[in-house]
Design a protein around this motif. Structure first.
Motif, PDB file in Angstrom:
ATOM      1  N   ASN B 189      -7.603   7.604 -71.606  1.00 14.91           N
ATOM      2  CA  ASN B 189      -6.304   8.149 -72.021  1.00 14.91           C
ATOM      3  C   ASN B 189      -5.604   8.867 -70.882  1.00 14.91           C
ATOM      4  OD1 ASN B 189      -6.193   7.187 -74.612  1.00 14.91           O
ATOM      5  ND2 ASN B 189      -7.345   8.944 -75.462  1.00 14.91           N
ATOM      6  N   ASP B 192      -4.326   6.369 -68.456  1.00 15.00           N
ATOM      7  CA  ASP B 192      -3.118   5.723 -68.976  1.00 15.00           C
ATOM      8  C   ASP B 192      -1.885   6.608 -68.792  1.00 15.00           C
ATOM      9  OD1 ASP B 192      -4.631   3.602 -69.667  1.00 15.00           O
ATOM     10  OD2 ASP B 192      -4.607   3.956 -71.841  1.00 15.00           O
ATOM     11  N   ASP B 193      -2.054   7.907 -69.082  1.00 14.66           N
ATOM     12  CA  ASP B 193      -0.926   8.837 -68.919  1.00 14.66           C
ATOM     13  C   ASP B 193      -0.426   8.826 -67.482  1.00 14.66           C
ATOM     14  OD1 ASP B 193      -1.162   9.484 -71.532  1.00 14.66           O
ATOM     15  OD2 ASP B 193      -2.108  11.454 -71.218  1.00 14.66           O
ATOM     16  N   PHE B 196       1.217   5.468 -66.592  1.00  9.11           N
ATOM     17  CA  PHE B 196       2.517   5.332 -67.258  1.00  9.11           C
ATOM     18  C   PHE B 196       3.550   6.261 -66.613  1.00  9.11           C
ATOM     19  CE2 PHE B 196       5.702   5.725 -70.631  1.00  9.11           C
ATOM     20  CZ  PHE B 196       5.939   4.380 -70.852  1.00  9.11           C
ATOM     21  N   SER B 200       7.151   5.086 -65.334  1.00  5.24           N
ATOM     22  CA  SER B 200       8.400   5.715 -65.809  1.00  5.24           C
ATOM     23  C   SER B 200       9.217   6.240 -64.637  1.00  5.24           C
ATOM     24  CB  SER B 200       8.128   6.912 -66.734  1.00  5.24           C
ATOM     25  OG  SER B 200       7.118   6.623 -67.615  1.00  5.24           O
ATOM     26  N   LEU B 228       0.306  -0.566 -71.817  1.00  9.44           N
ATOM     27  CA  LEU B 228       0.866   0.784 -71.734  1.00  9.44           C
ATOM     28  C   LEU B 228       2.200   0.870 -72.463  1.00  9.44           C
ATOM     29  CD1 LEU B 228       0.039   1.688 -68.005  1.00  9.44           C
ATOM     30  CD2 LEU B 228      -0.978   2.695 -70.052  1.00  9.44           C
ATOM     31  N   GLU B 229       3.009  -0.171 -72.307  1.00 11.22           N
ATOM     32  CA  GLU B 229       4.307  -0.196 -73.009  1.00 11.22           C
ATOM     33  C   GLU B 229       4.097  -0.089 -74.519  1.00 11.22           C
ATOM     34  OE1 GLU B 229       5.974  -3.888 -71.650  1.00 11.22           O
ATOM     35  OE2 GLU B 229       7.082  -2.947 -70.005  1.00 11.22           O
ATOM     36  N   GLN B 230       3.107  -0.845 -75.004  1.00  8.80           N
ATOM     37  CA  GLN B 230       2.834  -0.805 -76.447  1.00  8.80           C
ATOM     38  C   GLN B 230       2.352   0.573 -76.866  1.00  8.80           C
ATOM     39  OE1 GLN B 230       0.071  -4.014 -77.040  1.00  8.80           O
ATOM     40  NE2 GLN B 230       1.688  -5.555 -76.779  1.00  8.80           N
ATOM     41  N   LYS B 231       1.434   1.106 -76.069  1.00 11.28           N
ATOM     42  CA  LYS B 231       0.815   2.392 -76.414  1.00 11.28           C
ATOM     43  C   LYS B 231       1.870   3.506 -76.422  1.00 11.28           C
ATOM     44  CE  LYS B 231      -3.011   5.367 -74.952  1.00 11.28           C
ATOM     45  NZ  LYS B 231      -4.081   5.560 -73.982  1.00 11.28           N
ATOM     46  N   LYS B 232       2.777   3.460 -75.454  1.00 11.54           N
ATOM     47  CA  LYS B 232       3.762   4.536 -75.330  1.00 11.54           C
ATOM     48  C   LYS B 232       5.067   4.213 -76.061  1.00 11.54           C
ATOM     49  CE  LYS B 232       1.180   6.934 -72.506  1.00 11.54           C
ATOM     50  NZ  LYS B 232       0.651   8.260 -72.831  1.00 11.54           N
ATOM     51  N   GLU B 234       7.457   2.256 -75.110  1.00 18.34           N
ATOM     52  CA  GLU B 234       8.615   2.255 -74.208  1.00 18.34           C
ATOM     53  C   GLU B 234       8.523   1.058 -73.282  1.00 18.34           C
ATOM     54  OE1 GLU B 234       9.120   5.904 -71.891  1.00 18.34           O
ATOM     55  OE2 GLU B 234      10.398   4.784 -70.483  1.00 18.34           O
TER      56      GLU B 234
END
Lengths: 789, 282
Positions: B189, B192-193, B196, B200, B228-232, B234
């Motif tokens: 996690n 991923d942050d 991402f 961004s 990542l797009e799915q998870k966030k 965006e």
């Protein structure tokens, strides 16, 4: 040469183990021995009187006392024989207590045999002793202090008040050092220049201080008592004596403006300038790099003091001692790129903050964010920038930065109570009188503390953000502050490196100058007559720097006040006919006492008698006045005269550490086998490979060399030199077919009696496994014969 | 220019496009490369044991007298670190004691710096100048460490290269931040942050493409981008190219040669755009 031998009972300390009657009779049988006695307590008045009586009656010209360690009573017996008219150096002691009776309590017969060998060795050496006269040399009562910061000032004033004449050399145009630039100082927050200023004028006005500012030391020759120092006084293009220090007249018309080094980049000065209003001497200086030579200052000066044609001056000084107080330099904050110093205007250093807070500084005491010029609402202090940081090569703590930030935070808070202040720290180190209370005061004032090493500073749209982990809450945070103050650490002054080389000072891994002993000799350098005070030997706060200045002054006074200096007559000397000018000795001498001016020459005032040069000289051109080659070889031969041990070990112990360890094993009654015959040398580096070969040739099964632990040599790196020689020697042994394990080098501190005993036991076991010396040669021969057959 | 080429393990797995584009670009620029005959791990798998890592790197470096080039920042960093450590006589002795072929010093170079040297300003071989293309220069952490050759926080060599291709580097604040890759296994996690955050930031800076010099960064930003797009929740949609791929495009090399079809977020859009722009100009 009639020799007297005195075997001491030491009550039952020796007599309880060794057979005194047998030892006495043995001593009588030795060549040149005229009289031998056993004495109850040889160190007592009765004992000493007996020796003195014998000297008169038997016309003894040398004396051997077989008793305790020479480290204990050598001075006593030297005094005793000198009262009876003998030269004090005509004494030899055989250590039959600490290194015999006390450590072999359960083997009285073997111990008595060992004691006989020790006495034989003592007598053999005594026969070769020569009278030595301590030489007395006249010394200069002038002292050089290098560096006019607070440590140098303290040293100069103390010495001048005590009657020595001081030359104070300062690189900058004014004395005062960093302390003169600070605002208030911890832990009492009194004004820095208000307490230092009067001392600076006192230096200037003292009849026994000659001040050379804007000057640097270019050369140092000679040794303790008589150094010759060349100094260059740079041209300041202003007559120091004529200048009245009004500065506005000249600087007012000067068209060139540059950043002021005294404001660390946040203030400006003209090409003609005075560092700050309290500068000493209060005389202008023209910066040749900035000056365009327009001559306006020359016209404007009411005192006609400007001298555009001034030349630098060469000065020669003769001094008896040198105090190095070269101080420190701030860590270059731009090296920590992650903090953006030099990129982000609102990231500043402690020293810039000091100048901002200073009422006579560039902002007249206002604490403003440089990018806006407005009073900062929120300020972050980042600790340990360039300290405790291996990534920039500075793993050490700079010691003053915690207190400096606590102080600056308090000053800001007092001036602007609404300001939000946060100190980001790893540990707050507030160790000193009143320091912890000072820390509590900061907490009470509402200053925030976050335990964190900030990982980076970002500037987004002109606003600063700190990114860090708050290690007390385990959260990663990003917080805005108007201004960030980097608490830069202290590094050794780069400009002092050359000086260190000139003087032969050593440096620690942290690059600061190394003192002679990290605890016991805090202001002495390895070089005699050179002292170190203040931050030149590591980061220190003001009171400690002053204390060190005064301590160094006291050492210099002690050294020079009599006007003469008595030298230990134990130095090295060169046989000029043998010297081949290879200069090996020059490089290895830890005291820089040898120079090669065809042939080599030993400055006996500087020599401390370690003997490394004598061991290293490839043509045996160097010998020692005390612990001479002949004396040591005589001991080796006496130790191997009659082989009573298997294995028999000849051991060379350095006077300062391992001989002390062997003595300590005795006083601690640590028991070990009797196999070793110890020979005291001043340093393990004294052991000439020829001593080792002679011992093995004469039947010793092994040779032990014991020195101080690496890094703790009493001279500098003698033990390391000994190690190198032993390694080469092992190669030689292997070539001639002997087991290289027959030579062993070990390290033990004077506190490590147990380790000495352990090393010896191990060596005995190793030698037992090898068999008597020469076993390997026989095997080699047999193998060869078999091969031929 | 003749160099020894050290492909590194990624060239055989997740970074085949890195390897392919490196070889293609070198051929196009006349850089002669000779793959090390018997290369092994750069040491990355043993970073916790410095001596073993140094030994592994040294075994590679001892195989040639030529300067060694690699396109992978992890390999580059490990070889360079080993080179530094091997300057210590004690380390050198220990390492050489176990090597058949002894280490006697080496020069390690990253493909980035080799290409820049081989491709002077206004080089006519740049047949498809990437005019107007907004590129986020992403260094990651290892190209600049151990410190010495480049500023660790504010390097500029990627920007120089991007400009040489006539593309435009965007002001990319996180250019030297960690990609999250090293903690991807134990702390998914958090990794991923981090990754991402970098994507961004590239989007905020207006980048059309992100260029990277490290296969682990590439993995985090390209292979994981859709997840990542799915998870966030965006959309990012920014292709991530190896620097060698970007150079290859500008040199007019084909998508097959450069392995462009192996990228997860297709870069074909920007290639087509570049050709369109050139067509419009001529």
């Amino acid at each position: 040469m009639p020799i007297g031998v005195y075997v001491c009972h030491c009550g039952l300390n020796i007599a309880g183990v060794l057979n005194m009657e047998e030892l006495k009779r043995f001593a009588e049988s030795l060549p040149d021995v005229t009289v031998a006695r056993d004495l109850q307590f040889s160190c007592s008045d009765i004992g000493q009187e007996q020796i003195q009586k014998d000297i008169a009656e038997f016309k003894l010209d040398r004396v051997v006392v077989a008793a305790c360690s020479p480290r204990l009573h050598e001075p006593t017996f030297r005094r005793a024989i000198s009262k009876a008219g003998l030269n004090p150096y005509m004494l030899e002691m055989a250590n039959i207590r600490e290194q015999c009776s006390w450590v072999h309590m359960d083997q009285p017969a073997m111990a008595t045999e060992k004691a006989k060998d020790l006495i034989r060795m003592g007598v053999a050496k005594a026969a070769l002793l020569r009278p030595l006269e301590p030489e007395s040399i006249p010394v200069s009562k002038y002292v050089l202090v290098i560096g006019g910061g607070v440590a140098g000032i303290a040293a100069a004033l103390d010495m001048a008040d005590a009657g020595l004449h001081v030359f104070l050399v300062e690189r900058r145009p004014t004395i005062g050092g960093y302390m003169a630039l600070l605002t208030d100082v911890f832990p009492t927050n009194d004004c820095s220049i208000c307490v230092l200023g009067p001392k600076m004028s006192e230096v200037f006005n003292h009849p026994d201080i000659t001040l050379f500012t804007y000057s640097e030391v270019l050369g140092v020759e000679g040794s303790v008592g008589n150094f010759t120092v060349s100094v260059i006084k740079r041209a300041r293009y202003v007559d120091e004596k004529l200048c009245k220090g009004c500065i506005n007249e000249c600087a007012g018309v000067c068209p060139v403006e540059v950043p002021s080094e005294y404001d660390f980049g946040i203030g400006k000065r003209k090409a003609i300038y005075i560092a700050y209003p309290q500068a000493v001497p209060l005389a202008a200086t023209i910066d040749p790099k900035a000056c365009i030579g327009c001559g306006r200052c020359e016209q404007a000066c009411p005192a006609q003091a400007v001298r555009l044609e001034q030349e630098p001056e060469d000065i020669k000084l003769n001094v008896g001692a040198i105090i190095v107080a070269t101080g420190w330099q701030p860590f270059d904050a731009s090296r920590k790129e992650e903090y953006g110093f030099g990129r982000y205007r609102d990231v500043i250093t402690t020293l810039q903050m000091e100048r901002m807070l200073n009422a006579s500084g560039p902002t007249k005491g206002d604490v403003v964010a440089p990018s806006t010029g407005r009073i900062a609402d929120s300020i972050a202090f980042l600790q340990c920038v360039g300290s405790r940081d291996a990534t920039v090569g500075n793993p050490y703590c700079s010691r003053i930065c915690c207190m400096a930030s606590l102080k600056n935070a308090q000053l800001v808070k007092e001036k602007y109570p609404e300001t939000d202040i946060t100190i980001y720290y790893i540990d707050i180190r507030a160790c000193g009188e009143g320091y912890e209370e000072f820390y509590l005061r900061a907490q009470k004032l509402g200053i925030n503390f976050v335990r964190s090493r900030v990982s980076r500073i970002e500037e987004v749209d002109g606003r600063l953000f700190l990114i860090f982990e708050d290690t007390q809450t385990a959260e990663i945070k990003r917080v805005h502050h108007d201004m960030a103050v980097l608490s830069v650490g202290l590094e050794p002054e780069k400009n002092a490196e050359v000086l260190g080389n000139l003087l032969g000072l050593s440096r620690r891994p942290d690059r600061f100058f190394e003192i002679a002993h990290p605890k016991m000799r805090p202001v002495e350098a390895h070089i005699d007559g050179v002292f170190i005070a203040g931050c030149a030997s590591g980061p220190k706060e003001i009171p400690i720097s002053i204390a060190q200045g005064s301590a160094a002054a006291a050492k210099a006074i002690k050294l020079l006040h009599k006007g003469t200096l008595e030298l230990e007559p134990t130095s090295a000397y060169v046989d000029p006919d043998k010297c081949i000018k290879c200069k090996l000795c020059v490089d290895i001498c830890p005291k820089k006492a040898i120079s090669v001016k065809s042939p080599a020459y030993v400055d006996e005032a500087a020599c401390k008698g370690c003997g490394s040069c004598a061991a290293a000289c490839p043509v045996d051109a160097i010998n020692m006045r005390f612990f001479s080659d002949e004396q040591i070889l005589a001991q080796v031969r006496a130790a191997t005269f009659e082989k009573k041990e298997s294995p028999l070990i000849v051991a060379f112990l350095c006077n300062w550490c391992s001989y002390g360890a062997a003595d300590l094993a005795g006083t601690s009654r640590i028991q070990y086998p009797t196999n070793a015959r110890n020979i005291r040398v001043m340093c393990s580096a004294r052991v000439d490979p020829s001593f080792v070969l002679e011992a093995l040739r004469r039947g010793a099964d092994g040779v032990l060399i014991a020195g101080c632990r690496i890094g703790e040599c009493h001279y500098r790196d003698g033990n390391y030199q000994a190690l190198q020689r032993v390694q080469v020697l092992k190669g030689v042994l292997e070539k001639i077919g002997l087991n290289p394990g027959r030579v062993k080098i070990v390290w033990c501190a004077a506190s490590e009696g147990e380790i000495y005993a352990k090393d010896l036991r191990e060596f005995i076991a190793e030698l037992k496994a090898m068999g008597p010396v020469g076993t390997e040669l026989k095997k080699l021969k047999n193998n060869r014969n078999e091969g031929e057959a | 220019m003749k160099l020894a080429y050290y492909p590194g393990c990624v060239s055989q797995s997740t970074g085949k496009e890195m390897d392919a584009s490196t070889r293609a670009v070198c051929t196009a620029l006349g850089i002669e490369i000779e793959e090390l005959a018997d290369w092994n791990c750069c040491g990355a798998t043993h970073v916790s044991n410095e001596l073993v890592a140094t030994g592994l790197a040294a075994r590679n470096m001892a195989q040639t007298d030529l300067p060694i080039m690699t396109a992978c920042s992890i390999c580059y960093s490990n070889l360079r670190a080993a080179e530094e450590r091997l300057k210590e006589p004690e380390v050198l002795t220990k390492v050489n004691a176990v090597l058949d072929k002894k280490y006697r010093g080496a020069e390690v170079r990253h493909a980035l710096d080799v290409m820049l040297e081989a491709m002077p300003e206004g080089d006519e071989r740049i047949v498809l100048p990437l005019k107007g293309l907004l590129v986020a220069p992403y260094y990651g952490c290892l190209l600049t460490r151990p410190a010495g050759l480049y500023s660790a926080e504010f390097p500029v060599i990627l920007e120089t290269l991007i400009k040489r291709l006539e593309a435009e580097p965007v002001d990319f604040r996180k250019k030297t931040a960690c990609c999250g890759g090293p903690i991807f296994m134990p702390q998914e996690n958090a990794a991923d942050d981090i990754a991402f955050g970098i994507l961004s930031e590239a989007k905020r800076a207006g980048a059309e493409v992100i260029v990277t010099v490290c296969p682990l960064c590439h993995l985090m930003l390209d292979a994981k981008q859709k997840i990542l797009e799915q998870k966030k929740g965006e959309k990012i949609g920014i292709p991530v190219l190896y620097v060698t791929q970007l150079v290859g495009i500008a040199l007019g090399l084909g998508p097959e040669e450069l392995g462009l079809f192996m990228n997860t977020v297709s870069p074909m859009g920007i290639v087509e755009k570049a050709y369109e722009r050139m067509g419009n100009e001529s």
